[in-house]
Design a protein around this motif. Structure first.
Motif, short mmCIF file in Angstrom:
data_model
loop_
_atom_site.label_atom_id
_atom_site.label_comp_id
_atom_site.label_asym_id
_atom_site.label_seq_id
_atom_site.Cartn_x
_atom_site.Cartn_y
_atom_site.Cartn_z
N VAL A 67 0.83 -1.21 0.00
CA VAL A 67 0.00 0.00 0.00
C VAL A 67 0.87 1.26 0.00
O VAL A 67 0.56 2.23 -0.70
CB VAL A 67 -0.96 -0.01 1.20
CG1 VAL A 67 -1.67 1.33 1.35
CG2 VAL A 67 -1.99 -1.13 1.05
N TRP A 69 3.71 1.62 -1.34
CA TRP A 69 4.24 1.80 -2.69
C TRP A 69 3.17 2.36 -3.62
O TRP A 69 3.44 3.26 -4.42
CB TRP A 69 4.79 0.48 -3.22
CG TRP A 69 5.44 0.61 -4.55
CD1 TRP A 69 6.71 1.07 -4.82
CD2 TRP A 69 4.86 0.31 -5.82
NE1 TRP A 69 6.94 1.06 -6.17
CE2 TRP A 69 5.83 0.61 -6.81
CE3 TRP A 69 3.62 -0.18 -6.20
CZ2 TRP A 69 5.59 0.42 -8.16
CZ3 TRP A 69 3.36 -0.37 -7.56
CH2 TRP A 69 4.35 -0.07 -8.52
N ILE A 70 1.95 1.85 -3.52
CA ILE A 70 0.85 2.38 -4.33
C ILE A 70 0.63 3.86 -4.02
O ILE A 70 0.43 4.68 -4.93
CB ILE A 70 -0.44 1.58 -4.06
CG1 ILE A 70 -0.29 0.16 -4.62
CG2 ILE A 70 -1.65 2.27 -4.67
CD1 ILE A 70 -1.40 -0.78 -4.19
N GLU A 71 0.68 4.22 -2.75
CA GLU A 71 0.53 5.63 -2.36
C GLU A 71 1.64 6.49 -2.96
O GLU A 71 1.40 7.61 -3.42
CB GLU A 71 0.55 5.75 -0.84
CG GLU A 71 -0.67 5.14 -0.16
CD GLU A 71 -0.55 5.14 1.34
OE1 GLU A 71 0.58 5.35 1.86
OE2 GLU A 71 -1.57 4.94 2.03
N PHE A 81 -5.99 7.25 -6.07
CA PHE A 81 -6.45 5.88 -6.07
C PHE A 81 -7.28 5.65 -4.80
O PHE A 81 -6.95 6.17 -3.73
CB PHE A 81 -5.28 4.88 -6.06
CG PHE A 81 -4.38 4.96 -7.26
CD1 PHE A 81 -4.88 5.18 -8.53
CD2 PHE A 81 -3.00 4.79 -7.12
CE1 PHE A 81 -4.05 5.24 -9.64
CE2 PHE A 81 -2.16 4.84 -8.21
CZ PHE A 81 -2.68 5.07 -9.48
N VAL A 83 -8.10 2.99 -2.06
CA VAL A 83 -7.55 1.75 -1.51
C VAL A 83 -8.44 1.31 -0.36
O VAL A 83 -8.49 1.96 0.68
CB VAL A 83 -6.10 1.94 -1.02
CG1 VAL A 83 -5.57 0.63 -0.46
CG2 VAL A 83 -5.21 2.45 -2.16
N LEU A 102 -8.99 -1.90 -5.17
CA LEU A 102 -8.19 -0.78 -5.65
C LEU A 102 -8.91 -0.13 -6.81
O LEU A 102 -9.23 -0.79 -7.80
CB LEU A 102 -6.81 -1.31 -6.08
CG LEU A 102 -5.76 -0.32 -6.55
CD1 LEU A 102 -5.45 0.72 -5.47
CD2 LEU A 102 -4.49 -1.06 -6.95
N LEU A 109 -3.25 2.57 -13.28
CA LEU A 109 -3.19 1.36 -12.45
C LEU A 109 -2.67 0.14 -13.20
O LEU A 109 -2.07 -0.75 -12.58
CB LEU A 109 -4.58 1.04 -11.89
CG LEU A 109 -5.05 1.87 -10.69
CD1 LEU A 109 -6.49 1.49 -10.32
CD2 LEU A 109 -4.13 1.68 -9.50
N LEU A 112 0.89 -1.18 -12.75
CA LEU A 112 1.39 -1.34 -11.38
C LEU A 112 1.20 -2.74 -10.83
O LEU A 112 1.79 -3.11 -9.81
CB LEU A 112 0.68 -0.34 -10.44
CG LEU A 112 0.71 1.12 -10.83
CD1 LEU A 112 0.08 1.96 -9.72
CD2 LEU A 112 2.12 1.60 -11.12
N GLU A 113 0.35 -3.53 -11.49
CA GLU A 113 -0.06 -4.81 -10.92
C GLU A 113 1.11 -5.73 -10.59
O GLU A 113 1.18 -6.30 -9.49
CB GLU A 113 -1.02 -5.52 -11.89
CG GLU A 113 -1.53 -6.85 -11.38
CD GLU A 113 -2.57 -7.46 -12.32
OE1 GLU A 113 -2.62 -8.70 -12.37
OE2 GLU A 113 -3.31 -6.71 -12.98
N TYR A 116 2.97 -4.35 -7.26
CA TYR A 116 2.33 -4.40 -5.95
C TYR A 116 2.00 -5.83 -5.54
O TYR A 116 1.97 -6.14 -4.35
CB TYR A 116 1.13 -3.45 -5.84
CG TYR A 116 -0.08 -3.70 -6.70
CD1 TYR A 116 -0.90 -4.82 -6.52
CD2 TYR A 116 -0.46 -2.77 -7.66
CE1 TYR A 116 -2.04 -5.01 -7.27
CE2 TYR A 116 -1.61 -2.96 -8.42
CZ TYR A 116 -2.39 -4.07 -8.22
OH TYR A 116 -3.53 -4.26 -8.98
#
Length: 391
Positions: A67, A69-71, A81, A83, A102, A109, A112-113, A116
């Motif tokens: 999370v 890293w996604i942020e 995004f 979450v 997500l 997005l 990114l799969e 993450y």
């Protein structure tokens, strides 16, 4: 749902371009078909999507590094995004149950799969393993010694984080001691420490020429630290343990001396053989071998290496010499199954040194992400309709 991402402003308050280093890393490390999909969607029009992320086996939820890293990517790309965590950190999740929803732009997005998922699946399985080990041996402290088994710093960070998640859950659910630290400074913060723990490898004993001399050298250089001494190098586990205890009686009496047993599986600990190992367990846990046991269980109980019999044998000898305060540190193959067996017979272990909470079957660590909504309309590939019911 938590909305993450903020405008990445430059000095004048204007939006700046995403970090080129981060973008280059994403481009080079993501699956190529995601990059092609990104290009196609950019050409034909972006759309808001909703992903469901899940695993095919029960796990302990350990999402923080994924999370975070996604942020970071959301901030750098100046996008938002959504979450939604389906449970709390350290909670059990069943096979097929969504872990995270997500939402956001498909353009931002889709590429990114790969990354993450790398940061999620293995951590959740390792946390599950660490949890079960701590629960099976709630009175023992655990030391994470996994770094040497990891493929690099990214994996080492994931595994240390996972151990801390499983440990905290075991403390919560079973009142376990859990993980008290780890072997490296870089990830010590996950365990509330500033530095790693550990005293000596086998190489120091080989260098010193004797177990006792290695202990003396360590004490001379680190006079204020507790001392843990490996005793299996020369195959004289009992002899060398007692020799060190007699040399440092003050440390022994204050509980600042520990004996680490790390005997490998090709021989018995000094003073044991199959019949003597049975005899040791008969004295302490007579029912341990009077029930059905698999070959693997018997190996952990009365076999070569660091068995339950070996631990009881060492404890007997230390206590007989008046060294009741000296602690026993056990290592060598302490994964979930071995910890379960050791816990079932109450093996008198004070600290377990382990890297064996790392997932054994890597295929079990695979996390999966499926888009379940496009532009607000539910749609998922055939066979994954169960994800729609959760959303």
């Amino acid at each position: 749902m938590k909305v993450v991402g903020a405008r990445a402003d430059g000095p004048a308050g204007e939006a700046r371009d995403p970090d080129p280093v981060l973008e280059a890393a994403i481009a080079s490390r993501t699956d190529h078909y995601f990059r092609r999909t990104k290009a196609i969607v950019e050409r034909f029009g972006d759309i808001q999507v909703r992903y469901a992320i899940f695993m095919r086996r029960p796990v302990m939820f350990a999402p923080r590094l994924a999370v975070e890293w996604i942020e970071q990517v959301a901030r750098e790309r100046s996008v938002e995004f959504g979450v939604e965590l389906c449970c709390g950190e350290g909670e059990w999740v069943g096979a097929g149950d969504p872990l995270i929803y997500l939402t956001g732009s498909l353009v931002h997005l889709v590429d990114l799969e790969t990354l993450y998922l790398q940061k999620l699946g293995a951590a959740c399985v390792a946390a599950h393993n660490a949890y079960s080990m701590c629960c099976d041996m709630p009175k023992a402290g655990f030391l994470a010694m996994d770094a040497r088994h990891c493929t690099g710093p990214d994996m080492a960070e994931l595994m240390a984080y996972a151990a801390s998640v499983g440990s905290e859950a075991a403390k919560r659910d079973r009142g376990a001691v859990g993980f008290v630290g780890n072997a490296t400074d870089a990830t010590a913060h996950f365990f509330g420490r500033e530095s790693g723990l550990g005293t000596m490898p086998h190489a120091l004993i080989g260098y010193a020429g004797s177990t006792l001399r290695a202990a003396e050298m360590f004490r001379e250089v680190f006079p204020d630290d507790p001392l843990t001494v490996l005793v299996d190098y020369f195959g004289r586990e009992i002899t060398d343990a007692l020799t060190v205890c007699r040399r440092f009686p003050d440390l022994a009496s204050r509980g600042q001396l520990s004996i680490r047993l790390d005997t490998h599986g090709s021989r018995y600990v000094e003073g044991l053989d199959p019949s003597l190992s049975y005899a040791v367990l008969e004295r302490h846990v007579p029912k341990a071998t009077r029930q059905y046991r698999s070959q693997a269980e018997l190996r952990y109980l009365i076999g070569t290496g660091v068995s339950a019999a070996a631990i009881y044998h060492l404890r007997e000898r230390l206590d007989a010499e008046g060294f009741q305060q000296v602690k026993i540190v056990a290592s060598s193959g302490f994964g979930p199954e071995k910890c379960r067996i050791m816990g079932s017979v109450g093996a008198p272990i004070d600290v377990v040194g382990t890297g064996s909470y790392l997932p054994e079957r890597w295929s079990e660590t695979y996390a999966t992400a499926d888009v379940i909504e496009y532009g607000g309309k539910s749609r998922v590939k055939v066979g994954r309709e169960f994800l729609l019911g959760h959303g």
